[in-house]
Design a protein around this motif. Structure first.
Motif, PDB file in Angstrom:
ATOM      1  N   GLU A 158      33.283  46.455  74.106  1.00 50.77           N
ATOM      2  CA  GLU A 158      33.386  46.896  72.711  1.00 50.77           C
ATOM      3  C   GLU A 158      31.982  47.087  72.167  1.00 50.77           C
ATOM      4  N   THR A 159      31.772  48.186  71.573  1.00 48.49           N
ATOM      5  CA  THR A 159      30.474  48.461  70.930  1.00 48.49           C
ATOM      6  C   THR A 159      30.649  48.453  69.422  1.00 48.49           C
ATOM      7  N   TYR A 160      29.717  47.875  68.742  1.00 48.89           N
ATOM      8  CA  TYR A 160      29.787  47.763  67.273  1.00 48.89           C
ATOM      9  C   TYR A 160      29.298  49.040  66.637  1.00 48.89           C
ATOM     10  N   HIS A 161      30.136  49.568  65.726  1.00 49.30           N
ATOM     11  CA  HIS A 161      29.764  50.751  64.946  1.00 49.30           C
ATOM     12  C   HIS A 161      29.687  50.345  63.485  1.00 49.30           C
ATOM     13  N   PRO A 162      28.558  50.440  62.828  1.00 50.53           N
ATOM     14  CA  PRO A 162      28.463  50.053  61.410  1.00 50.53           C
ATOM     15  C   PRO A 162      29.274  50.985  60.537  1.00 50.53           C
ATOM     16  N   PRO A 163      29.902  50.488  59.452  1.00 52.97           N
ATOM     17  CA  PRO A 163      30.712  51.353  58.584  1.00 52.97           C
ATOM     18  C   PRO A 163      29.835  52.306  57.793  1.00 52.97           C
ATOM     19  N   THR A 164      30.375  53.474  57.555  1.00 53.20           N
ATOM     20  CA  THR A 164      29.662  54.492  56.764  1.00 53.20           C
ATOM     21  C   THR A 164      30.015  54.432  55.291  1.00 53.20           C
ATOM     22  N   VAL A 165      31.201  53.816  54.916  1.00 47.59           N
ATOM     23  CA  VAL A 165      31.640  53.723  53.519  1.00 47.59           C
ATOM     24  C   VAL A 165      31.047  52.447  52.901  1.00 47.59           C
ATOM     25  N   LYS A 166      30.694  52.484  51.629  1.00 49.00           N
ATOM     26  CA  LYS A 166      30.131  51.333  50.908  1.00 49.00           C
ATOM     27  C   LYS A 166      31.212  50.263  50.733  1.00 49.00           C
ATOM     28  N   PHE A 167      30.831  48.982  50.874  1.00 48.76           N
ATOM     29  CA  PHE A 167      31.772  47.856  50.747  1.00 48.76           C
ATOM     30  C   PHE A 167      32.167  47.694  49.284  1.00 48.76           C
ATOM     31  N   GLY A 168      33.477  47.844  48.992  1.00 52.73           N
ATOM     32  CA  GLY A 168      33.922  47.812  47.602  1.00 52.73           C
ATOM     33  C   GLY A 168      34.994  46.792  47.329  1.00 52.73           C
ATOM     34  N   ASN A 169      35.224  45.842  48.231  1.00 52.44           N
ATOM     35  CA  ASN A 169      36.247  44.835  47.997  1.00 52.44           C
ATOM     36  C   ASN A 169      35.745  43.809  46.975  1.00 52.44           C
ATOM     37  N   SER A 170      36.642  43.403  46.080  1.00 53.51           N
ATOM     38  CA  SER A 170      36.276  42.414  45.041  1.00 53.51           C
ATOM     39  C   SER A 170      36.549  41.000  45.555  1.00 53.51           C
ATOM     40  N   THR A 171      35.837  40.032  44.998  1.00 59.30           N
ATOM     41  CA  THR A 171      35.996  38.634  45.398  1.00 59.30           C
ATOM     42  C   THR A 171      37.125  37.983  44.615  1.00 59.30           C
ATOM     43  N   THR A 172      37.497  36.751  45.031  1.00 61.03           N
ATOM     44  CA  THR A 172      38.554  35.998  44.340  1.00 61.03           C
ATOM     45  C   THR A 172      38.123  35.645  42.920  1.00 61.03           C
ATOM     46  N   PHE A 173      36.851  35.374  42.736  1.00 62.75           N
ATOM     47  CA  PHE A 173      36.349  35.042  41.397  1.00 62.75           C
ATOM     48  C   PHE A 173      36.443  36.243  40.470  1.00 62.75           C
ATOM     49  N   GLN A 174      36.161  37.436  40.992  1.00 60.44           N
ATOM     50  CA  GLN A 174      36.259  38.641  40.163  1.00 60.44           C
ATOM     51  C   GLN A 174      37.703  38.979  39.831  1.00 60.44           C
ATOM     52  N   ASP A 175      38.641  38.695  40.765  1.00 55.47           N
ATOM     53  CA  ASP A 175      40.049  39.006  40.504  1.00 55.47           C
ATOM     54  C   ASP A 175      40.668  38.043  39.503  1.00 55.47           C
ATOM     55  N   ASP A 176      40.348  36.732  39.611  1.00 57.66           N
ATOM     56  CA  ASP A 176      40.994  35.721  38.766  1.00 57.66           C
ATOM     57  C   ASP A 176      40.269  35.461  37.459  1.00 57.66           C
ATOM     58  N   TYR A 177      38.980  35.755  37.392  1.00 57.96           N
ATOM     59  CA  TYR A 177      38.219  35.419  36.177  1.00 57.96           C
ATOM     60  C   TYR A 177      38.368  36.511  35.142  1.00 57.96           C
ATOM     61  N   VAL A 178      38.743  36.110  33.922  1.00 58.82           N
ATOM     62  CA  VAL A 178      38.856  37.041  32.792  1.00 58.82           C
ATOM     63  C   VAL A 178      37.773  36.656  31.795  1.00 58.82           C
ATOM     64  N   PRO A 179      36.775  37.471  31.592  1.00 63.41           N
ATOM     65  CA  PRO A 179      35.704  37.096  30.645  1.00 63.41           C
ATOM     66  C   PRO A 179      36.241  37.025  29.221  1.00 63.41           C
ATOM     67  N   GLN A 180      35.889  35.952  28.562  1.00 60.72           N
ATOM     68  CA  GLN A 180      36.308  35.751  27.172  1.00 60.72           C
ATOM     69  C   GLN A 180      35.074  35.678  26.284  1.00 60.72           C
ATOM     70  N   GLU A 181      35.281  36.075  25.062  1.00 58.34           N
ATOM     71  CA  GLU A 181      34.173  36.087  24.103  1.00 58.34           C
ATOM     72  C   GLU A 181      33.949  34.675  23.544  1.00 58.34           C
ATOM     73  N   ILE A 182      32.729  34.268  23.473  1.00 59.28           N
ATOM     74  CA  ILE A 182      32.382  32.953  22.934  1.00 59.28           C
ATOM     75  C   ILE A 182      32.319  33.049  21.420  1.00 59.28           C
ATOM     76  N   LYS A 183      33.183  32.261  20.757  1.00 58.30           N
ATOM     77  CA  LYS A 183      33.247  32.282  19.289  1.00 58.30           C
ATOM     78  C   LYS A 183      32.428  31.124  18.731  1.00 58.30           C
ATOM     79  N   PRO A 184      31.499  31.400  17.852  1.00 57.42           N
ATOM     80  CA  PRO A 184      30.707  30.289  17.273  1.00 57.42           C
ATOM     81  C   PRO A 184      31.565  29.386  16.399  1.00 57.42           C
ATOM     82  N   ARG A 185      31.304  28.088  16.473  1.00 58.63           N
ATOM     83  CA  ARG A 185      32.062  27.124  15.679  1.00 58.63           C
ATOM     84  C   ARG A 185      31.407  26.918  14.313  1.00 58.63           C
ATOM     85  N   GLN A 186      32.283  26.675  13.353  1.00 58.69           N
ATOM     86  CA  GLN A 186      31.795  26.409  12.001  1.00 58.69           C
ATOM     87  C   GLN A 186      31.409  24.942  11.862  1.00 58.69           C
ATOM     88  N   SER A 187      30.275  24.677  11.261  1.00 60.55           N
ATOM     89  CA  SER A 187      29.783  23.308  11.103  1.00 60.55           C
ATOM     90  C   SER A 187      30.546  22.600   9.983  1.00 60.55           C
TER      91      SER A 187
END
Length: 454
Positions: A158-187
């Protein structure tokens, strides 16, 4: 439609309903409710503090003259001192004749001739041959190499052939993490601004309103007894004066010889190898802590004490000393600094014994002393070679390629619009004010939106 409290409408967690009075005082009409304890126990009126029975602090000085005689001076009797006899040492007389330096070892030891010990080990015979040594080891003589063919590999290649397409798979952290806005608290910290009330201060308490003053019972005052001094004279006889008979005894003899320090006129050579090799270094002076200037306190000091205030002087007869008649002369000559210890315990005369010298049997060296030590004679100075530093140079590495500042977060981050908490408005949007319950919670009714038919 569902009614919700202001605490439930808040999304930032900083808005709460103001709490009022409890359910007990809900419909009482009292603006400032009090407790049962304040109603039953009102405050007392103006009551004067009790008068102090402590005597006034007045200094009373004693007019009598102080007597400077102690019990040691009154009871001490000097004893007669006997001179200690001086011991005279005998004169040293050297013995006549020569000293015998012979020992039992020299007397009993008989010397004899010693012959060298013969070596019992046989001489080593070295066989030297000029020809070449042709030998075969046992391993080479017994080992026979087999004719084994190399096995073929069954693993597909078997000979290794490097892929020609850019790697575009997302990680588990990117799939499960939903960015939320940080709301400042009132003193919730209260402001430092003083809030002044327009209403006058109501200083009436339940203690002042409900207090009934009662007449106190008459307190029996015990009359103070007047001190009456005794007419009888003060008996100052002690057990020591009663039992002491003053018997005459002998003076203890001191056996301690006088200490005379032996001095030499020769000058001490204080130079050493350590002082010659290591010269003193300059040491900075120590830091002296500045002492603050003393400021005397203002006002006068009260020197009166309880002993001065409560002490009542009485007349007492003067103590008659029991000491014998002194035969010392009373003159106007100046003070000589003598004491009872110096007069009764003088220094004894002691003759110093002479030094016993013997004849020197070992002659002194005639040559000059060589001050060369073993360290100076064997020491060989070597030149110091400095070690080469392996630390890399602190030089910034420059590259002609531009810096790639593109990150995964900057590519995939989607900014969101900042939402405002609905509870921050006086009337939350989408809600209608309904009522306020007994605990102070504000309830709002949600407005239902009409759904259009398709």
């Amino acid at each position: 439609m569902r009614s919700r409290c202001l605490c439930q409408i808040c999304t930032c967690g900083r808005h709460r309903c103001p709490h009022g009075n409890t359910r007990i005082y809900e419909n009482s009409g009292v603006p400032y409710p009090t407790t049962e304890y304040l109603e039953k126990y009102p405050m007392y009126g103006n009551v004067l503090p009790p008068q102090s029975l402590k005597p006034k602090q007045e200094f009373r000085a004693c007019c009598a003259k102080m007597e400077g005689i102690t019990t040691f001076k009154s009871d001490y009797r000097p004893y007669e001192i006997v001179k200690q006899p001086c011991h005279v040492p005998e004169e040293y007389k050297p013995k006549l004749g020569e000293i015998d330096l012979g020992t039992t070892y020299k007397r009993d030891f008989n010397s004899y001739k010693v012959q060298p010990v013969a070596i019992a080990r046989p001489l080593e015979r070295q066989q030297i041959e000029k020809g070449k040594l042709d030998t075969v080891p046992t391993y080479k003589d017994d080992y026979r190499a087999w004719d084994i063919q190399k096995s073929e590999l069954y693993k597909p290649e078997e000979t290794y052939h490097p892929p020609t397409v850019k790697f575009g798979n997302s990680t588990t952290f990117q799939d499960d993490y939903v960015p939320q806005e940080i709301k400042p608290r009132q003193s919730f910290k209260p402001s430092f601004v003083v809030r002044q009330s327009a209403m006058p201060f109501n200083g009436d308490t339940s203690h002042r309103l409900d207090y009934v003053p009662h007449q106190l019972e008459f307190k029996f005052a015990r009359p103070k007894e007047v001190y009456k001094p005794s007419n009888q004279p003060f008996e100052d006889l002690t057990t020591h004066r009663n039992d002491f008979q003053g018997l005459v005894g002998e003076t203890a003899k001191m056996c301690k010889p006088t200490f005379n320090r032996v001095t030499q006129n020769a000058r001490f050579e204080g130079s050493t190898e350590f002082r010659e090799s290591f010269q003193p270094w300059e040491i900075p002076p120590p830091i002296v802590k500045k002492v603050p200037e003393y400021v005397p306190p203002t006002g006068t000091m009260q020197l009166s004490s309880t002993s001065h205030l409560d002490y009542v002087p009485y007349q007492a007869n003067r103590v008659i000393p029991i000491r014998p008649v002194s035969h010392r002369r009373n003159g106007n000559f100046p003070f000589q600094g003598k004491s009872t210890t110096k007069e009764d315990f003088p220094a004894w005369e002691r003759c110093r014994p002479g030094i016993i010298k013997r004849h020197q049997q070992i002659p002194n060296p005639s040559g000059k002393f060589d001050g060369l030590s073993i360290f100076r004679s064997h020491y060989v100075p070597h030149e110091l070679i400095p070690t080469e530093s392996c630390k890399p140079l602190n030089v910034a590495v420059r590259s002609s390629i531009p810096f790639d500042d593109v990150t995964m977060y900057s590519i995939e981050y989607t900014p969101k619009k900042q939402e405002i908490c609905p509870a921050s408005y006086p009337s939350p949007p989408g809600y209608i004010f309904e009522n306020v319950n007994s605990q102070g919670h504000k309830f709002f009714q949600e407005i239902s939106t009409a759904v259009k038919a398709f």
